[in-house]
Write a protein that holds these residues in place. Structure first.
Motif, short mmCIF file in Angstrom:
data_model
loop_
_atom_site.label_atom_id
_atom_site.label_comp_id
_atom_site.label_asym_id
_atom_site.label_seq_id
_atom_site.Cartn_x
_atom_site.Cartn_y
_atom_site.Cartn_z
N UNK A 171 0.82 -1.22 0.00
CA UNK A 171 0.00 0.00 0.00
C UNK A 171 0.85 1.26 0.00
N UNK A 172 1.94 1.27 0.76
CA UNK A 172 2.75 2.48 0.92
C UNK A 172 4.00 2.53 0.04
N UNK A 173 4.14 1.58 -0.87
CA UNK A 173 5.36 1.51 -1.69
C UNK A 173 5.64 2.82 -2.42
N UNK A 174 4.66 3.42 -3.03
CA UNK A 174 4.88 4.67 -3.77
C UNK A 174 5.35 5.79 -2.85
N UNK A 175 4.75 5.88 -1.66
CA UNK A 175 5.14 6.94 -0.71
C UNK A 175 6.54 6.70 -0.17
N UNK A 176 6.89 5.43 0.07
CA UNK A 176 8.24 5.10 0.54
C UNK A 176 9.26 5.43 -0.54
N UNK A 177 8.98 5.04 -1.77
CA UNK A 177 9.91 5.32 -2.87
C UNK A 177 10.02 6.81 -3.15
N UNK A 178 8.96 7.56 -2.89
CA UNK A 178 8.99 9.01 -3.07
C UNK A 178 9.95 9.69 -2.10
N UNK A 179 10.35 8.99 -1.06
CA UNK A 179 11.31 9.51 -0.07
C UNK A 179 12.76 9.19 -0.48
N UNK A 180 12.95 8.78 -1.72
CA UNK A 180 14.30 8.52 -2.22
C UNK A 180 14.76 7.08 -2.10
N UNK A 181 13.86 6.18 -1.79
CA UNK A 181 14.19 4.76 -1.66
C UNK A 181 14.18 4.14 -3.06
N UNK A 182 15.27 3.46 -3.41
CA UNK A 182 15.40 2.82 -4.72
C UNK A 182 14.64 1.52 -4.83
N UNK A 183 14.56 0.77 -3.73
CA UNK A 183 13.93 -0.54 -3.77
C UNK A 183 13.40 -0.91 -2.40
N UNK A 184 12.34 -1.70 -2.39
CA UNK A 184 11.78 -2.29 -1.17
C UNK A 184 11.88 -3.79 -1.34
N UNK A 185 12.51 -4.44 -0.37
CA UNK A 185 12.72 -5.88 -0.44
C UNK A 185 12.02 -6.55 0.73
N UNK B 290 8.28 -2.70 12.81
CA UNK B 290 8.71 -3.06 11.45
C UNK B 290 7.64 -2.76 10.40
N UNK B 291 6.55 -2.15 10.81
CA UNK B 291 5.46 -1.81 9.89
C UNK B 291 5.91 -0.81 8.84
N UNK B 292 5.23 -0.83 7.71
CA UNK B 292 5.51 0.13 6.64
C UNK B 292 5.26 1.56 7.12
N UNK B 293 4.26 1.76 7.92
CA UNK B 293 3.94 3.11 8.44
C UNK B 293 5.09 3.63 9.29
N UNK B 294 5.69 2.75 10.09
CA UNK B 294 6.80 3.16 10.93
C UNK B 294 8.01 3.53 10.07
N UNK B 295 8.31 2.72 9.08
CA UNK B 295 9.45 3.01 8.20
C UNK B 295 9.21 4.30 7.44
N UNK B 296 8.02 4.51 6.94
CA UNK B 296 7.71 5.74 6.21
C UNK B 296 7.94 6.96 7.11
N UNK B 297 7.50 6.88 8.35
CA UNK B 297 7.70 7.99 9.30
C UNK B 297 9.18 8.26 9.57
N UNK B 298 10.00 7.20 9.55
CA UNK B 298 11.43 7.36 9.81
C UNK B 298 12.19 7.95 8.62
N UNK B 299 11.60 7.83 7.44
CA UNK B 299 12.26 8.35 6.25
C UNK B 299 12.10 9.85 6.19
#
Length: 157
Positions: A58-72, A148-157
């Motif tokens: 769900x949050x892949x686009x928002x995470x990648x918009x923070x400069x992340x090249x890949x999500x594994x 380890x949630x996506x929401x937590x990682x997004x907030x840390x970016x």
């Protein structure tokens, strides 16, 4: 156990793609890149399938918009299982990486023995890796799902 500011160990993984079976190394996946890596105890298991992977999808686009090249997404499963699990969850923006023998998971010290559940598995965690170096590490305490949630990682970016 791996620590912040440490480089990931050199390992080889399995990845099933439309082009067939691949064997990317740590260097292939992380060198010169900003990568979010999250690991689950097992594909198709309840929390992993109902919350962990879907959150990153769900949050892949928002995470990648923070400069992340890949999500594994990594699990101690085979590449066929990881590929099928990704397809079920429409994880097109996620690299579904197999650590079949658990070599990487053991090398970073985040393995656990689950006994009858499946033997060697990964602990649940997420990390941010920049050019092969761990810059953020979120390890879940047993039987929890928060850090380890996506929401937590997004907030840390």
């Amino acid at each position: 156990m791996i620590q912040l500011e440490e480089n990931l160990p050199n390992c080889t993984f399995q990845l099933l793609t439309d082009e067939g079976m691949q064997s990317p190394t740590t260097e292939d996946l992380f060198a010169g890149k900003k990568v979010v890596l999250f690991a689950v105890p097992g594909a198709f298991t309840p929390t992993c399938s109902e919350e962990h992977l879907p959150g990153y999808v769900t949050l892949a686009d928002k995470i990648k918009a923070k400069g992340v090249d890949n999500i594994i997404c990594l699990a101690v499963n085979d590449a066929f299982v990881m590929n099928a699990w990704g397809k079920v969850h429409n994880a097109d923006e996620i690299t579904m990486l197999a650590d079949g023998a658990g070599d990487f998971t053991k090398a970073i010290g985040l393995d656990m023995d689950t006994g009858a559940f499946g033997g060697l598995r990964s602990q649940r965690y997420s990390m941010l890796v920049e050019d092969g170096c761990v810059t953020q590490l979120n390890i879940e305490p047993p039987k929890t799902f928060e850090v380890s949630k996506a929401e937590t990682m997004l907030a840390l970016l």
